[in-house]
Enzyme design. Structure first.
Site, PDB file in Angstrom:
ATOM      1  N   CYS A 112     -74.826  43.628  59.143  1.00  0.00           N
ATOM      2  CA  CYS A 112     -74.250  43.951  58.319  1.00  0.00           C
ATOM      3  C   CYS A 112     -74.152  45.068  57.517  1.00  0.00           C
ATOM      4  O   CYS A 112     -75.292  45.128  56.787  1.00  0.00           O
ATOM      5  CB  CYS A 112     -73.910  42.519  57.536  1.00  0.00           C
ATOM      6  SG  CYS A 112     -72.619  43.176  56.050  1.00  0.00           S
ATOM      7  N   CYS A 143     -74.947  44.282  53.532  1.00  0.00           N
ATOM      8  CA  CYS A 143     -75.887  43.428  52.932  1.00  0.00           C
ATOM      9  C   CYS A 143     -76.864  44.431  52.300  1.00  0.00           C
ATOM     10  O   CYS A 143     -77.236  45.350  52.708  1.00  0.00           O
ATOM     11  CB  CYS A 143     -76.505  42.547  54.049  1.00  0.00           C
ATOM     12  SG  CYS A 143     -75.553  40.910  54.402  1.00  0.00           S
ATOM     13  N   ASN A 191     -66.849  55.230  50.998  1.00  0.00           N
ATOM     14  CA  ASN A 191     -66.773  54.764  52.421  1.00  0.00           C
ATOM     15  C   ASN A 191     -67.011  56.048  53.321  1.00  0.00           C
ATOM     16  O   ASN A 191     -67.018  57.014  53.213  1.00  0.00           O
ATOM     17  CB  ASN A 191     -65.196  54.549  52.421  1.00  0.00           C
ATOM     18  CG  ASN A 191     -64.965  53.818  53.813  1.00  0.00           C
ATOM     19  OD1 ASN A 191     -65.404  53.769  54.727  1.00  0.00           O
ATOM     20  ND2 ASN A 191     -63.880  52.934  53.491  1.00  0.00           N
ATOM     21  N   HIS A 209     -73.649  37.493  51.977  1.00  0.00           N
ATOM     22  CA  HIS A 209     -72.867  37.669  53.190  1.00  0.00           C
ATOM     23  C   HIS A 209     -71.943  36.745  53.481  1.00  0.00           C
ATOM     24  O   HIS A 209     -70.699  37.018  53.806  1.00  0.00           O
ATOM     25  CB  HIS A 209     -73.668  37.716  54.408  1.00  0.00           C
ATOM     26  CG  HIS A 209     -72.914  38.218  55.778  1.00  0.00           C
ATOM     27  ND1 HIS A 209     -72.556  39.797  55.852  1.00  0.00           N
ATOM     28  CD2 HIS A 209     -72.478  37.773  56.878  1.00  0.00           C
ATOM     29  CE1 HIS A 209     -71.946  39.659  56.741  1.00  0.00           C
ATOM     30  NE2 HIS A 209     -72.092  38.663  57.496  1.00  0.00           N
ATOM     31  N   ASN A 220     -58.660  43.513  51.315  1.00  0.00           N
ATOM     32  CA  ASN A 220     -58.179  42.960  52.449  1.00  0.00           C
ATOM     33  C   ASN A 220     -59.143  41.923  52.983  1.00  0.00           C
ATOM     34  O   ASN A 220     -60.195  42.025  53.141  1.00  0.00           O
ATOM     35  CB  ASN A 220     -58.301  43.897  53.802  1.00  0.00           C
ATOM     36  CG  ASN A 220     -57.196  44.998  53.451  1.00  0.00           C
ATOM     37  OD1 ASN A 220     -56.275  44.869  52.689  1.00  0.00           O
ATOM     38  ND2 ASN A 220     -57.429  46.337  53.852  1.00  0.00           N
ATOM     39  N   SER A 222     -62.801  43.851  58.762  1.00  0.00           N
ATOM     40  CA  SER A 222     -63.687  44.194  59.862  1.00  0.00           C
ATOM     41  C   SER A 222     -65.183  43.495  59.446  1.00  0.00           C
ATOM     42  O   SER A 222     -65.901  43.600  60.371  1.00  0.00           O
ATOM     43  CB  SER A 222     -63.527  45.580  60.487  1.00  0.00           C
ATOM     44  OG  SER A 222     -63.711  46.413  59.494  1.00  0.00           O
ATOM     45  N   HIS A 280     -68.360  40.393  55.027  1.00  0.00           N
ATOM     46  CA  HIS A 280     -68.981  40.359  53.699  1.00  0.00           C
ATOM     47  C   HIS A 280     -67.920  40.474  52.502  1.00  0.00           C
ATOM     48  O   HIS A 280     -67.156  41.549  52.612  1.00  0.00           O
ATOM     49  CB  HIS A 280     -70.165  41.450  53.840  1.00  0.00           C
ATOM     50  CG  HIS A 280     -71.155  41.488  52.699  1.00  0.00           C
ATOM     51  ND1 HIS A 280     -72.486  41.328  52.832  1.00  0.00           N
ATOM     52  CD2 HIS A 280     -71.033  41.351  51.182  1.00  0.00           C
ATOM     53  CE1 HIS A 280     -73.118  41.279  51.587  1.00  0.00           C
ATOM     54  NE2 HIS A 280     -72.200  41.554  50.761  1.00  0.00           N
ATOM     55  N   HIS A 328     -66.057  42.242  49.999  1.00  0.00           N
ATOM     56  CA  HIS A 328     -65.821  43.163  49.556  1.00  0.00           C
ATOM     57  C   HIS A 328     -64.380  43.993  49.528  1.00  0.00           C
ATOM     58  O   HIS A 328     -63.575  43.229  49.899  1.00  0.00           O
ATOM     59  CB  HIS A 328     -66.755  44.272  50.597  1.00  0.00           C
ATOM     60  CG  HIS A 328     -66.109  44.559  51.792  1.00  0.00           C
ATOM     61  ND1 HIS A 328     -65.865  43.685  52.787  1.00  0.00           N
ATOM     62  CD2 HIS A 328     -65.158  45.836  52.280  1.00  0.00           C
ATOM     63  CE1 HIS A 328     -65.026  44.226  53.657  1.00  0.00           C
ATOM     64  NE2 HIS A 328     -64.720  45.317  53.376  1.00  0.00           N
ATOM     65  N   GLN A 359     -61.951  47.673  48.270  1.00  0.00           N
ATOM     66  CA  GLN A 359     -62.029  49.191  48.577  1.00  0.00           C
ATOM     67  C   GLN A 359     -61.272  49.461  47.338  1.00  0.00           C
ATOM     68  O   GLN A 359     -60.640  49.005  46.605  1.00  0.00           O
ATOM     69  CB  GLN A 359     -61.210  49.438  49.913  1.00  0.00           C
ATOM     70  CG  GLN A 359     -61.856  48.813  51.068  1.00  0.00           C
ATOM     71  CD  GLN A 359     -61.194  49.393  52.169  1.00  0.00           C
ATOM     72  OE1 GLN A 359     -61.340  50.749  52.377  1.00  0.00           O
ATOM     73  NE2 GLN A 359     -60.945  48.660  53.146  1.00  0.00           N
ATOM     74  N   HIS A 410     -52.326  46.823  40.284  1.00  0.00           N
ATOM     75  CA  HIS A 410     -51.433  47.961  39.858  1.00  0.00           C
ATOM     76  C   HIS A 410     -51.576  48.311  37.996  1.00  0.00           C
ATOM     77  O   HIS A 410     -51.569  47.239  37.561  1.00  0.00           O
ATOM     78  CB  HIS A 410     -49.989  47.615  40.015  1.00  0.00           C
ATOM     79  CG  HIS A 410     -49.410  48.011  41.544  1.00  0.00           C
ATOM     80  ND1 HIS A 410     -48.455  47.327  42.169  1.00  0.00           N
ATOM     81  CD2 HIS A 410     -50.097  48.640  42.490  1.00  0.00           C
ATOM     82  CE1 HIS A 410     -48.536  47.895  43.421  1.00  0.00           C
ATOM     83  NE2 HIS A 410     -49.309  48.593  43.711  1.00  0.00           N
ATOM     84  N   HIS A 414     -50.907  44.434  36.356  1.00  0.00           N
ATOM     85  CA  HIS A 414     -50.859  43.319  37.407  1.00  0.00           C
ATOM     86  C   HIS A 414     -51.466  43.289  38.539  1.00  0.00           C
ATOM     87  O   HIS A 414     -51.937  44.434  38.934  1.00  0.00           O
ATOM     88  CB  HIS A 414     -49.190  42.834  37.283  1.00  0.00           C
ATOM     89  CG  HIS A 414     -48.540  44.117  38.073  1.00  0.00           C
ATOM     90  ND1 HIS A 414     -48.352  45.228  37.737  1.00  0.00           N
ATOM     91  CD2 HIS A 414     -48.039  44.202  39.343  1.00  0.00           C
ATOM     92  CE1 HIS A 414     -47.588  46.126  38.581  1.00  0.00           C
ATOM     93  NE2 HIS A 414     -47.441  45.550  39.494  1.00  0.00           N
TER      94      HIS A 414
HETATM   95  O1  LIG Z   1     -60.893  50.213  55.784  1.00  0.00           O
HETATM   96  P1  LIG Z   1     -61.072  49.214  56.811  1.00  0.00           P
HETATM   97  O2  LIG Z   1     -61.120  47.938  56.056  1.00  0.00           O
HETATM   98  O3  LIG Z   1     -61.916  49.373  57.728  1.00  0.00           O
HETATM   99  O4  LIG Z   1     -59.451  49.104  57.445  1.00  0.00           O
HETATM  100  C1  LIG Z   1     -58.417  48.337  56.715  1.00  0.00           C
HETATM  101  O5  LIG Z   1     -57.856  48.663  55.499  1.00  0.00           O
HETATM  102  C2  LIG Z   1     -57.011  49.894  55.419  1.00  0.00           C
HETATM  103  C3  LIG Z   1     -56.983  50.113  54.240  1.00  0.00           C
HETATM  104  O6  LIG Z   1     -55.796  49.130  53.739  1.00  0.00           O
HETATM  105  C4  LIG Z   1     -56.248  50.035  56.386  1.00  0.00           C
HETATM  106  O7  LIG Z   1     -55.769  51.330  56.459  1.00  0.00           O
HETATM  107  C5  LIG Z   1     -56.766  49.628  57.808  1.00  0.00           C
HETATM  108  O8  LIG Z   1     -55.604  49.744  58.978  1.00  0.00           O
HETATM  109  C6  LIG Z   1     -57.341  48.333  57.854  1.00  0.00           C
HETATM  110  O9  LIG Z   1     -57.855  47.885  59.268  1.00  0.00           O
END
Ligand SMILES: O=P(O)(O)O[C@H]1O[C@H](CO)[C@@H](O)[C@H](O)[C@H]1O
Ligand SMILES: O=P(O)(O)O[C@H]1O[C@H](CO)[C@@H](O)[C@H](O)[C@H]1O
Lengths: 386, 386
Positions: free
Chosen positions: A52, A55, A77, A121, A188, A196, A199, A201, A203, A317, A334
């Site tokens: 990973c 990790c 990133n 993880h 996400n 994907s 773990h 996390h 963004q 937001h 919010h």
């Molecule tokens: O950046 P990641 O986690 O690989 O990718 C994921 O989040 C992003 C931001 O929401 C999107 O644009 C990607 O389509 C999604 O697969």
């Protein structure tokens, strides 16, 4: 209660935050489902996975090594959607040609961070007790603060720095080379939401432009304030919902969390600060603790609902990093949670076809969703594995 | 070509039809994919399936029997999202209370049809030669026409009825009991797009309200017409794109089809009538044939691209069934195709997280996508099974 008739008839509800409508078809959940099923999630992950890239101590794609962090960890990133270093670009309109009317573009710079929520993880926010979610909120606050326009009225308002004992270590937050306009913090969760790596996390994408959604919300927040002698829409809304109770999932003295009247996703939840807070920097220690409690209550209830690791996208937001005083003042902190599951761990709602072409459509009502989520509090249904 | 620099830098493009922006990150396709994979589709279906509720002669959920139809077949959805028979509802605002500001709802009546494209269970539009797609277009036209406001200027414009030899039989199109405002014709194809039955079919939802998306487009079409002395935005756009060619996938003398400058989905396509057509009823026989050709060319190329049955949602935007003369006149017939696949038959683009919270984001540029689709015309990659 809303007019009881709304449980029976198809109707539209208005979202005052976006100025848009959603179609509600409460009778429609009766239809049988023969379409795609999601895989139900089973937690069979180890606490540490040597393959990973999130990790502690492991190597990432670009070759850098993660520190042996013990709470959160932030880095840029390796596959950012926006970059800090690129040429400036502005399309040059040739006086009212068809091209300059119809083929408009503008360059956007920015920076994308990844933030891990825990070194372990196999955890999710739902597994983490509120005190261990606090460092996540503190790290968000720290990144947000470090990217603020030095001239923003928010700089002065900034509350005492987070409790150092829980402060993150090893974080890589460079000073930005450019003043960004907005910072979008989001998570996400789950493969159904395009995540994907399991773990835990989130963004953070920050850009020189104000993105569509916060831009639309800002307009509606400003208009409401203007039309109602300075009142804040979401302060009014949290007050109203807290009094009515039927869409409430959980609340404490700082935040209301519930299924908004105008929600699109079946179990959509919005977290709203009860008093007017413009951004993370406006929260004091107590309010950050209350926010950690709310996040813990929501994510645990989500998992309990269908006894699965509930997928969702969530996002904060808040006030733009730089903007007019009016924009910053009418912003209201919010969080949106958009989870796709509809009927079980394996049957999701697809927002396709009609929803893409015409109008978002939902099947169960927000009141029905909120009741089910209220009723599944308590302990997490599964045991921690490690 | 657009400025070559746009192939390299992150930028935003403006969608004048919606008045919204999309973030383009061309460098981002390099990131590895470790997330969810879709099942690649293999066509192993029989031409007739006794358990399919859409095959000729079979029983449906509500107990009705399908006729032994031989081209298209239309019936009212057994699980409609909107209903024709329900009580009228309008929330009654109590003079400027918080409730009437923030909890707004309105009843919506409507009707949902299902339309099969062929009696054969294992076909898709990609398998069907253009002449067999023609009856689908004629059936759409027939339903649209039969729901038009009798006072609409479109009633008089209505072209000679479709060629009777290919006219559908057994269709169940009742006279609506109420005047509807808009008709949304669409298709969800593939399990990835929430389609629960592979039998080739689309849907038609018609409502007493004007849905969000066509409503937003109408506003922008009207404004363009107003600002540019009566010019039609999409007529201008089709002309410009046809001249430039770099976003064109296929065109004939009646329609331009290509990846729009502002497309969000990786291989999004828009079909635009080259001259100003307000709705299906404005097309003559030749134009309907040209439309069938375009649909056939697009769906075949989609399947050829990744050698799979390509999932998508498609939908027709055209004039409202009832509306002001201005609304009807500024409408411009077009079709959107929103397909989710990004890199292969199994790796899709997820519009989640940032896209939901902030702004749609795409990886490959529309020019790159159009080139790939242009280059994969010719015969369908697979043989028909029956
Ligand atoms: O950046 P990641 O986690 O690989 O990718 C994921 O989040 C992003 C931001 O929401 C999107 O644009 C990607 O389509 C999604 O697969
Ligand atoms: O009506 P269907 O095909 O069963 O359902 C599908 O299309 C509908 C209209 O786009 C969506 O509301 C549903 O979420 C989707 O699963």
């Amino acid at each position: 209660m809303p007019d009881a008739i709304l449980d029976d008839i198809s109707h539209r509800r208005f979202n005052p935050l976006r100025g848009s409508w959603v179609l509600v078809s409460p009778h429609r959940t009766k239809r049988p489902w023969q379409g795609q099923q999601e895989g139900a999630s089973e937690n069979v992950l180890p606490a540490y996975d040597s393959s990973c890239y999130l990790c502690p101590g492991n190597k990432r794609a670009a070759g850098d090594c993660n520190p042996k962090y013990d709470s959160t960890f932030v880095f840029v990133n390796d596959y950012s959607a926006v970059k800090e270093q690129q040429v400036d670009y502005e399309s040059t309109p040739q006086s009212d040609s068809l091209e300059s009317r119809l083929l408009r573009a503008e360059g956007t710079k920015g920076k994308c961070y990844v933030i891990t929520f825990s070194p372990e993880h196999n955890l999710t926010l739902a597994d983490m007790p509120a005190p261990t979610i606090l460092p996540v909120i503190e790290t968000w606050t720290k990144i947000y603060t470090s990217h603020l326009d030095p001239l923003s009225p928010l700089v002065k308002a900034s509350k005492p720095t987070p409790n150092p004992s829980s402060a993150p270590n090893g974080n890589i937050i460079d000073q930005p080379t450019e003043q960004f306009r907005y910072m979008q913090i989001f998570e996400n969760k789950g493969t159904a939401m395009g995540c994907s790596n399991p773990h835990p996390h989130g963004q953070i994408w920050t850009t020189t432009s104000l993105p569509e959604e916060p831009g639309i919300e800002l307009q509606h927040l400003a208009r409401y304030r203007h039309e109602h002698s300075g009142a804040h829409m979401l302060e009014d809304y949290a007050k109203l919902e807290s009094e009515k109770g039927e869409r409430t999932v959980f609340e404490n003295s700082s935040f209301w969390a519930g299924c908004p009247w105008w929600g699109t996703w079946p179990f959509e939840i919005m977290v709203v600060s009860k008093s007017h807070k413009r951004a993370l920097v406006d929260l004091d220690q107590k309010e950050r603790e209350h926010l950690a409690e709310v996040i813990s209550e929501i994510t645990r209830r989500y998992d309990n609902l269908f006894e699965t690791s509930f997928p969702y996208s969530m996002g904060i937001h808040q006030a733009p990093l730089s903007g007019t005083d009016e924009e910053i003042e009418c912003s209201h902190f919010h969080i949106h949670f958009y989870p796709p599951l509809l009927r079980s761990a394996t049957v999701r709602k697809f927002l396709v076809g009609y929803e893409m072409m015409a109008e978002p459509q939902r099947d169960i009502t927000p009141e029905q969703a909120a009741k089910r989520l209220r009723d599944c509090g308590g302990e997490l249904y599964r045991k921690r594995l490690n």
